[in-house]
Design a protein around this motif. Structure first.
Motif, PDB file in Angstrom:
ATOM      1  N   LEU A  86       0.625  -1.214  -0.001  1.00  0.00           N
ATOM      2  CA  LEU A  86      -0.039   0.019   0.142  1.00  0.00           C
ATOM      3  C   LEU A  86       0.759   1.497   0.195  1.00  0.00           C
ATOM      4  N   GLY A  87       1.949   1.348   0.842  1.00  0.00           N
ATOM      5  CA  GLY A  87       2.744   2.575   0.869  1.00  0.00           C
ATOM      6  C   GLY A  87       3.901   2.498  -0.461  1.00  0.00           C
ATOM      7  N   GLY A  88       3.786   1.728  -1.204  1.00  0.00           N
ATOM      8  CA  GLY A  88       4.543   1.904  -2.512  1.00  0.00           C
ATOM      9  C   GLY A  88       6.110   1.508  -2.290  1.00  0.00           C
ATOM     10  N   LEU A  89       6.321   0.829  -1.012  1.00  0.00           N
ATOM     11  CA  LEU A  89       7.663   0.513  -0.583  1.00  0.00           C
ATOM     12  C   LEU A  89       8.009  -1.098  -1.469  1.00  0.00           C
ATOM     13  N   ASP A  90       6.899  -1.647  -1.489  1.00  0.00           N
ATOM     14  CA  ASP A  90       7.121  -3.090  -2.244  1.00  0.00           C
ATOM     15  C   ASP A  90       6.106  -3.108  -3.484  1.00  0.00           C
ATOM     16  N   THR A  91       6.287  -4.080  -3.992  1.00  0.00           N
ATOM     17  CA  THR A  91       5.274  -4.392  -5.194  1.00  0.00           C
ATOM     18  C   THR A  91       4.623  -5.905  -5.240  1.00  0.00           C
ATOM     19  N   GLU A  92       3.420  -5.948  -5.659  1.00  0.00           N
ATOM     20  CA  GLU A  92       2.669  -7.297  -5.712  1.00  0.00           C
ATOM     21  C   GLU A  92       3.257  -8.201  -6.663  1.00  0.00           C
ATOM     22  N   THR A  93       2.948  -9.467  -6.294  1.00  0.00           N
ATOM     23  CA  THR A  93       3.291 -10.490  -7.327  1.00  0.00           C
ATOM     24  C   THR A  93       2.301 -10.519  -8.213  1.00  0.00           C
ATOM     25  N   SER A  94       1.051 -10.491  -8.131  1.00  0.00           N
ATOM     26  CA  SER A  94      -0.114 -10.521  -8.936  1.00  0.00           C
ATOM     27  C   SER A  94      -1.330  -9.855  -8.360  1.00  0.00           C
ATOM     28  N   GLY A  95      -2.200  -9.274  -9.450  1.00  0.00           N
ATOM     29  CA  GLY A  95      -3.337  -8.532  -8.765  1.00  0.00           C
ATOM     30  C   GLY A  95      -3.045  -7.220  -8.994  1.00  0.00           C
ATOM     31  N   ALA A  96      -3.977  -6.228  -8.575  1.00  0.00           N
ATOM     32  CA  ALA A  96      -3.750  -4.605  -8.940  1.00  0.00           C
ATOM     33  C   ALA A  96      -4.192  -3.961  -7.623  1.00  0.00           C
ATOM     34  N   TYR A  97      -3.196  -3.032  -7.449  1.00  0.00           N
ATOM     35  CA  TYR A  97      -3.467  -1.942  -6.374  1.00  0.00           C
ATOM     36  C   TYR A  97      -3.659  -0.662  -7.425  1.00  0.00           C
ATOM     37  N   ARG A  98      -4.766  -0.241  -6.974  1.00  0.00           N
ATOM     38  CA  ARG A  98      -5.048   1.200  -7.723  1.00  0.00           C
ATOM     39  C   ARG A  98      -4.873   2.310  -6.464  1.00  0.00           C
ATOM     40  N   PHE A  99      -4.344   3.501  -6.787  1.00  0.00           N
ATOM     41  CA  PHE A  99      -4.328   4.530  -5.948  1.00  0.00           C
ATOM     42  C   PHE A  99      -4.829   5.704  -6.648  1.00  0.00           C
ATOM     43  N   ARG A 100      -6.088   6.231  -6.328  1.00  0.00           N
ATOM     44  CA  ARG A 100      -6.800   7.169  -7.248  1.00  0.00           C
ATOM     45  C   ARG A 100      -6.915   6.780  -8.526  1.00  0.00           C
ATOM     46  N   GLY A 101      -6.793   5.562  -8.804  1.00  0.00           N
ATOM     47  CA  GLY A 101      -7.138   4.959 -10.105  1.00  0.00           C
ATOM     48  C   GLY A 101      -5.729   4.801 -11.015  1.00  0.00           C
ATOM     49  N   VAL A 102      -4.766   5.139 -10.170  1.00  0.00           N
ATOM     50  CA  VAL A 102      -3.318   4.876 -10.769  1.00  0.00           C
ATOM     51  C   VAL A 102      -2.749   3.389 -10.404  1.00  0.00           C
ATOM     52  N   VAL A 103      -2.519   2.537 -11.469  1.00  0.00           N
ATOM     53  CA  VAL A 103      -1.894   1.088 -10.937  1.00  0.00           C
ATOM     54  C   VAL A 103      -0.499   1.198 -10.421  1.00  0.00           C
ATOM     55  N   VAL A 104      -0.424   1.260  -9.100  1.00  0.00           N
ATOM     56  CA  VAL A 104       0.957   1.528  -8.432  1.00  0.00           C
ATOM     57  C   VAL A 104       1.948   0.533  -9.036  1.00  0.00           C
ATOM     58  N   GLY A 105       1.668  -0.591  -9.119  1.00  0.00           N
ATOM     59  CA  GLY A 105       2.565  -1.586  -9.468  1.00  0.00           C
ATOM     60  C   GLY A 105       3.288  -1.359 -10.963  1.00  0.00           C
ATOM     61  N   GLN A 106       2.744  -0.460 -11.663  1.00  0.00           N
ATOM     62  CA  GLN A 106       3.242  -0.442 -12.881  1.00  0.00           C
ATOM     63  C   GLN A 106       4.048   1.082 -13.113  1.00  0.00           C
TER      64      GLN A 106
END
Lengths: 401, 235
Positions: free
Chosen positions: B57-77
């Motif tokens: 959530l804090g953008g310190l780590d990235t997910e293996t799969s799935g999606a995390y959107r912060f205000r619509g932005v896909v943080v993993g990308q």
């Protein structure tokens, strides 16, 4: 931002003064060494050049005995005045030849005495040694032939013996010869080896031979080559003539030595330059070692401050900003070393110039180069630790104790 | 009650550490939505994946799969630097261990995130002072963390997190190192920030008392959400 980083860097360096000082010592020594070497080297070279110019670049000196290396010479057959005359007569490119003999003698005037170089020579000597008579006159032909007791003295002898009095017409005693002072030479200062060139008294060669040395021998022959003529050619001609006069067979080596001022000049400046180059190389190695020291300390610093780096990354510092922070710190460290080195070098080269009696010629470009080089050392050797810091994983870094 | 705006949207989020035989699934498929102005407590035993979840959530780590959107932005990308900018402009962090810079005054600690925003010194000072006043530490501004109590240090950390006026505050065990009464002070402060300023707060804790301050409690067990329910308190 950059200003903040510079402030931060100095704050960080101030935190561990001892470590900072020890870290930059290598750079300080390196930079100081480079500047001192170059400054003193250039001073010495300039002095040699000046010296050569004052002696006249068209001077040849002929001494008996072949130089075999430092302090060694073969058994000498001394020159006679006739040798000098023969050279003058037979070699067209020679402008003047001066047979010269020298002996160290105590000169006495009144209750003053001073040990000086008594030089037996003729009027050609002024030309070959590039000297002029400041007061009084030179020898007359009659004085030269008859071996009259007259002397032309150098500035130092005048000062030591006459203490402000006018020496012309006074009588000084050289061993048991009472000589009338007829002239004073223009002062010339010290030569390359630090010898005082004004510490001499010139008397006619005939007087020297008859009343001081007691023989017809001549210590050396000074030769002035005509302007525009090749000294190399004159040198070869003189060598040929002297071999003939001294009956040296083709298979034997010269038993005399003809020295060319250009060669001496080249040799002296060459030596200085070589020495400067060698010592600068040593200094460069010292800068390299200093750089490695900085890298080492920066790596330690990155490890110690892993948590801080983690915090900075977590609150949004970019990789480049962390990199810049540590790079600025490394450059601040090395530049500080550079500045201290420059200060040390200025003091050092001033002192050494004084002691060695060479002119102090500060080459500002070498100071600038040394400073930029030291800053460059910071960039080069700070980059790896800084990149290590910038690439840290913030999660790992925050967990670091 | 104002209209609800989605701040964080997570779908089928997984995180696997290591590969092959040694692979460890920390998150096994999380779906979660957090609206602006919410106060969410994430609870669960150690190893349940809640810390991994917070790091993502804090953008310190990235997910293996799935999606995390912060205000619509896909943080993993986002690239590493883009995620740093996301943290700089939108996220605030409070940690269990405070994570303040030692040997640096409270005010300077609070100023730190503003330096990375390139604000002039005077503006930084003003904003940092105001944040310190908000947490009630204005008179302690010149003290270094070593001269402050644990509770005070955590309040400095909160000031540092809110000085940038972030969209969300992530608090990882904010009271984990504090005693009961200091904990209450910190929680009251967070509730106040959430209530009065409308600051979204996402807090990881294993302490039920602390979680009780939140408006919504999400329970993690074994890398999955076990329960997700409102806490009775209206936020």
């Amino acid at each position: 931002m950059l200003w903040n980083m510079i402030l931060l860097a100095f704050k960080e360096l101030k935190r561990n003064v001892m470590r900072t000082v020890l870290t930059i010592l290598g750079i300080v020594i390196g930079v100081a060494a480079v500047i001192v070497m170059v400054t003193v080297g250039e001073g010495a070279t300039a002095q040699v050049r000046q010296q050569i110019a004052s002696m006249g670049s068209n001077l040849l000196m002929v001494t008996p005995g072949k130089r075999m290396g430092p302090g060694q010479s073969t058994a000498q057959t001394p020159f006679k005045q006739a040798d000098a005359q023969a050279i003058y007569r037979e070699i067209t490119s020679v402008a003047a030849t001066a047979p010269v003999s020298v002996k160290s003698i105590k000169a006495i005037f009144g209750n003053q005495n001073w040990s000086t170089q008594v030089t037996g020579a003729d009027n050609q000597y002024w030309l070959t040694s590039n000297r002029t008579i400041a007061a009084g006159r030179a020898f007359t032909d009659h004085e030269l032939k008859s071996g009259a007791a007259v002397a032309v003295i150098g500035e130092t002898v005048k000062e030591k013996l006459f203490d402000g009095q006018d020496p012309i017409g006074q009588k000084i005693r050289l061993e048991d010869v009472s000589c009338e002072v007829i002239g004073v030479l223009e002062d010339k200062g010290q030569n390359t080896m630090g010898q005082d060139q004004d510490d001499l008294a010139v008397i006619p060669l005939a007087t020297f031979q008859r009343r001081i040395s007691g023989s017809q021998d001549v210590g050396m022959i000074m030769i002035s080559v005509q302007d525009g003529a090749s000294t190399e050619k004159a040198k070869a001609d003189i060598e040929r003539l002297l071999r003939e006069r001294r009956h040296i067979s083709a298979s034997d080596e010269d038993n005399f030595n003809v020295m060319d001022m250009k060669e001496i000049s080249k040799m002296l400046t060459g030596t200085t330059q070589l020495l400067t180059a060698l010592l600068s190389a040593v200094a460069a190695v010292s800068l390299l070692v200093g750089g490695i020291g900085i890298m080492n300390i920066m790596l330690v610093s990155v490890t110690e401050r892993t948590r801080e780096i983690g915090i900075r990354l977590a609150i949004g510092a970019l990789e480049g900003e962390v990199l810049a922070q540590f790079l600025v710190e490394a450059v601040a460290l090395s530049s500080l070393g550079g500045i201290l080195g420059i200060v040390l070098a200025l003091i050092g080269s001033l002192a050494i110039s004084k002691i060695m009696n060479v002119p102090f010629i500060l080459n500002l470009s070498i100071v600038a180069i040394a400073f930029l080089f030291s800053a460059g050392v910071g960039v080069v050797f700070g980059y790896f630790p800084a990149r290590k810091a910038a690439r840290l994983d913030p999660i790992e870094a925050l967990r670091h104790e | 009650m104002t209209e609800k705006t989605v701040l964080i949207e997570i779908s089928r989020l997984t995180k696997v550490y290591g590969t092959g035989q040694a692979a460890m699934e920390a998150l096994k498929g999380i779906d979660l939505r957090i609206d602006e102005r919410e106060f969410v407590a994430v609870m669960g035993p150690s190893g349940s994946g809640k810390s991994t979840f917070m790091n993502i959530l804090g953008g310190l780590d990235t997910e293996t799969s799935g999606a995390y959107r912060f205000r619509g932005v896909v943080v993993g990308q986002l690239t590493r630097n883009q995620r740093a900018r996301l943290r700089r402009y939108y996220l605030g962090f409070v940690f269990q261990g405070f994570n303040l810079l030692n040997r640096t005054s409270a005010l300077e600690n609070v100023e730190l995130p503003l330096i990375y925003r390139g604000l002039p010194t005077r503006v930084r000072r003003e904003k940092a002072m105001r944040a310190l006043e908000t947490v009630g530490l204005a008179q302690w501004k010149s003290h270094t963390p070593g001269e402050l109590s644990g509770g005070q240090q955590q309040r400095v950390a909160i000031a540092r997190a809110i000085v940038t006026e972030p969209a969300v505050l992530f608090a990882d065990e904010p009271t984990g190192n504090l005693d009961r009464s200091r904990s209450r002070e910190i929680m009251d402060l967070l509730v106040e920030l959430n209530g009065r300023r409308g600051l979204t707060v996402v807090m990881v804790t294993h302490d039920p008392d602390t979680a009780g301050y939140a408006g919504r409690v999400v329970r993690f067990v074994d890398g999955l959400i076990e329960s997700d329910e409102p806490n009775g308190r209206v936020s």
